[in-house]
Design a protein around this motif. Structure first.
Motif, PDB file in Angstrom:
ATOM      1  N   GLN A  87      36.897-126.201 -33.832  1.00  8.89           N
ATOM      2  CA  GLN A  87      36.432-127.337 -33.103  1.00  8.89           C
ATOM      3  C   GLN A  87      36.707-128.414 -34.106  1.00  8.89           C
ATOM      4  OE1 GLN A  87      32.341-127.836 -32.380  1.00  8.89           O
ATOM      5  NE2 GLN A  87      33.010-128.945 -30.249  1.00  8.89           N
ATOM      6  N   HIS A  88      36.530-128.473 -35.333  1.00 10.32           N
ATOM      7  CA  HIS A  88      36.700-129.532 -36.379  1.00 10.32           C
ATOM      8  C   HIS A  88      38.340-130.060 -36.235  1.00 10.32           C
ATOM      9  CE1 HIS A  88      36.797-132.251 -39.610  1.00 10.32           C
ATOM     10  NE2 HIS A  88      37.006-131.583 -40.342  1.00 10.32           N
ATOM     11  N   ALA A  89      39.012-129.040 -36.258  1.00  9.22           N
ATOM     12  CA  ALA A  89      40.435-129.290 -36.235  1.00  9.22           C
ATOM     13  C   ALA A  89      41.059-129.619 -34.872  1.00  9.22           C
ATOM     14  CB  ALA A  89      41.390-128.007 -36.746  1.00  9.22           C
ATOM     15  N   ARG A  90      40.482-129.163 -33.852  1.00 10.82           N
ATOM     16  CA  ARG A  90      40.635-129.896 -32.429  1.00 10.82           C
ATOM     17  C   ARG A  90      40.257-131.187 -32.464  1.00 10.82           C
ATOM     18  NH1 ARG A  90      38.321-124.402 -30.231  1.00 10.82           N
ATOM     19  NH2 ARG A  90      40.248-122.925 -30.392  1.00 10.82           N
ATOM     20  N   ILE A  91      38.879-131.740 -32.799  1.00 15.79           N
ATOM     21  CA  ILE A  91      38.666-132.798 -32.757  1.00 15.79           C
ATOM     22  C   ILE A  91      39.432-133.697 -33.479  1.00 15.79           C
ATOM     23  CG2 ILE A  91      36.541-134.316 -33.520  1.00 15.79           C
ATOM     24  CD1 ILE A  91      34.848-132.149 -32.757  1.00 15.79           C
ATOM     25  N   ALA A  92      40.049-133.440 -34.744  1.00  5.83           N
ATOM     26  CA  ALA A  92      40.761-134.298 -35.497  1.00  5.83           C
ATOM     27  C   ALA A  92      42.176-134.555 -34.900  1.00  5.83           C
ATOM     28  CB  ALA A  92      41.166-133.629 -36.815  1.00  5.83           C
ATOM     29  N   LEU A  93      42.746-133.582 -34.224  1.00  2.04           N
ATOM     30  CA  LEU A  93      44.028-133.589 -33.589  1.00  2.04           C
ATOM     31  C   LEU A  93      43.831-134.410 -32.486  1.00  2.04           C
ATOM     32  CD1 LEU A  93      46.924-132.743 -32.980  1.00  2.04           C
ATOM     33  CD2 LEU A  93      46.255-130.832 -31.861  1.00  2.04           C
ATOM     34  N   ALA A  94      42.861-134.308 -31.614  1.00  4.74           N
ATOM     35  CA  ALA A  94      42.520-135.101 -30.418  1.00  4.74           C
ATOM     36  C   ALA A  94      42.530-136.499 -30.805  1.00  4.74           C
ATOM     37  CB  ALA A  94      41.269-134.540 -29.755  1.00  4.74           C
ATOM     38  N   ASP A  95      41.770-136.843 -32.105  1.00  7.80           N
ATOM     39  CA  ASP A  95      41.401-138.294 -32.496  1.00  7.80           C
ATOM     40  C   ASP A  95      43.074-138.830 -32.911  1.00  7.80           C
ATOM     41  OD1 ASP A  95      38.980-138.104 -32.289  1.00  7.80           O
ATOM     42  OD2 ASP A  95      38.383-137.909 -34.310  1.00  7.80           O
ATOM     43  N   LYS A  96      43.760-137.908 -33.441  1.00  9.95           N
ATOM     44  CA  LYS A  96      45.041-138.417 -33.727  1.00  9.95           C
ATOM     45  C   LYS A  96      46.083-138.818 -32.715  1.00  9.95           C
ATOM     46  CE  LYS A  96      49.101-137.113 -36.891  1.00  9.95           C
ATOM     47  NZ  LYS A  96      49.564-135.829 -37.899  1.00  9.95           N
ATOM     48  N   VAL A  97      46.049-137.784 -31.628  1.00 12.91           N
ATOM     49  CA  VAL A  97      46.669-138.034 -30.539  1.00 12.91           C
ATOM     50  C   VAL A  97      46.343-139.232 -29.873  1.00 12.91           C
ATOM     51  CG1 VAL A  97      47.274-136.854 -28.220  1.00 12.91           C
ATOM     52  CG2 VAL A  97      47.351-135.697 -30.117  1.00 12.91           C
ATOM     53  N   ASN A  98      44.877-139.512 -29.589  1.00 14.95           N
ATOM     54  CA  ASN A  98      44.356-140.644 -28.882  1.00 14.95           C
ATOM     55  C   ASN A  98      44.886-142.039 -29.579  1.00 14.95           C
ATOM     56  OD1 ASN A  98      42.566-140.489 -26.132  1.00 14.95           O
ATOM     57  ND2 ASN A  98      42.290-138.794 -27.329  1.00 14.95           N
ATOM     58  N   ARG A  99      44.990-142.048 -30.949  1.00 11.35           N
ATOM     59  CA  ARG A  99      45.371-143.233 -31.483  1.00 11.35           C
ATOM     60  C   ARG A  99      46.622-144.001 -30.866  1.00 11.35           C
ATOM     61  NH1 ARG A  99      45.335-140.796 -36.725  1.00 11.35           N
ATOM     62  NH2 ARG A  99      43.324-140.212 -36.870  1.00 11.35           N
ATOM     63  N   TRP A 100      47.532-143.033 -30.562  1.00  9.89           N
ATOM     64  CA  TRP A 100      48.516-143.570 -29.765  1.00  9.89           C
ATOM     65  C   TRP A 100      48.712-143.573 -28.482  1.00  9.89           C
ATOM     66  CZ3 TRP A 100      51.870-146.384 -32.643  1.00  9.89           C
ATOM     67  CH2 TRP A 100      51.921-145.997 -33.911  1.00  9.89           C
ATOM     68  N   LEU A 152      41.690-134.343 -23.544  1.00 10.22           N
ATOM     69  CA  LEU A 152      41.961-133.618 -24.567  1.00 10.22           C
ATOM     70  C   LEU A 152      40.575-133.832 -25.540  1.00 10.22           C
ATOM     71  CD1 LEU A 152      43.972-131.694 -25.932  1.00 10.22           C
ATOM     72  CD2 LEU A 152      44.635-133.693 -27.086  1.00 10.22           C
ATOM     73  N   ALA A 153      40.244-135.082 -25.731  1.00  8.64           N
ATOM     74  CA  ALA A 153      39.463-135.453 -26.696  1.00  8.64           C
ATOM     75  C   ALA A 153      37.953-134.861 -26.099  1.00  8.64           C
ATOM     76  CB  ALA A 153      39.295-136.895 -26.956  1.00  8.64           C
ATOM     77  N   ARG A 154      37.684-134.863 -24.884  1.00  6.49           N
ATOM     78  CA  ARG A 154      36.407-134.391 -24.402  1.00  6.49           C
ATOM     79  C   ARG A 154      36.631-132.754 -24.526  1.00  6.49           C
ATOM     80  NH1 ARG A 154      37.290-137.574 -19.328  1.00  6.49           N
ATOM     81  NH2 ARG A 154      36.230-139.724 -20.069  1.00  6.49           N
ATOM     82  N   GLY A 155      37.601-132.266 -24.321  1.00  5.84           N
ATOM     83  CA  GLY A 155      37.644-130.585 -24.487  1.00  5.84           C
ATOM     84  C   GLY A 155      37.581-130.224 -25.785  1.00  5.84           C
ATOM     85  N   SER A 156      38.017-131.343 -26.890  1.00  4.24           N
ATOM     86  CA  SER A 156      37.910-130.812 -28.304  1.00  4.24           C
ATOM     87  C   SER A 156      36.577-130.786 -28.707  1.00  4.24           C
ATOM     88  CB  SER A 156      38.496-131.886 -29.025  1.00  4.24           C
ATOM     89  OG  SER A 156      38.045-133.049 -29.031  1.00  4.24           O
ATOM     90  N   GLU A 157      35.414-131.381 -27.813  1.00  2.24           N
ATOM     91  CA  GLU A 157      33.923-131.350 -28.354  1.00  2.24           C
ATOM     92  C   GLU A 157      33.424-130.673 -27.585  1.00  2.24           C
ATOM     93  OE1 GLU A 157      32.970-135.370 -28.143  1.00  2.24           O
ATOM     94  OE2 GLU A 157      34.197-136.085 -29.871  1.00  2.24           O
TER      95      GLU A 157
END
Length: 113
Positions: free
Chosen positions: A55-68, A84-89
């Protein structure tokens, strides 16, 4: 003469301001096609997806993706990155739904793996 000079300077300032103002978030000619921000978001997602097992890695990836993705005007990119961000959490199933939707929006816009 002073009035003409002041008017000329004001006109020049308006022209320079208009010419120098560039909108880096300008919409692409066709929102169905990948813009630069969407391309970066899709590339980041593709590079990090397989490694995002926790979950931690998913949240980090979703945050990175959402920046752009949130800067993109390409259809579906920002909305699906939010999902994607909602699903990561949430649960792994929610992550998968968000990941599938985001990946599909990238492919629909012309992103190539």
């Amino acid at each position: 003469m002073r009035i003409r000079t002041t008017t000329a300077v004001a006109a020049l300032a308006c022209v320079l301001t208009a010419c120098s103002s560039s909108d880096s978030s300008a919409k692409p000619a066709d929102p169905r096609k990948l813009d630069d921000a969407a391309s970066i978001a899709c590339n980041d997602f593709a590079r990090g997806y397989k490694a995002a097992q926790t979950q931690h890695a998913r949240i980090a990836l979703a945050d990175k993706v959402n920046r752009w993705a949130q800067q993109s005007h390409t259809d579906g990119i920002a909305a699906n990155a939010t999902a994607l961000a909602r699903g990561s959490e949430a649960s792994a199933g929610s992550w998968q739904i968000g990941a599938d939707a985001f990946a599909q929006s990238c492919l629909d816009a012309g992103w190539k793996p």
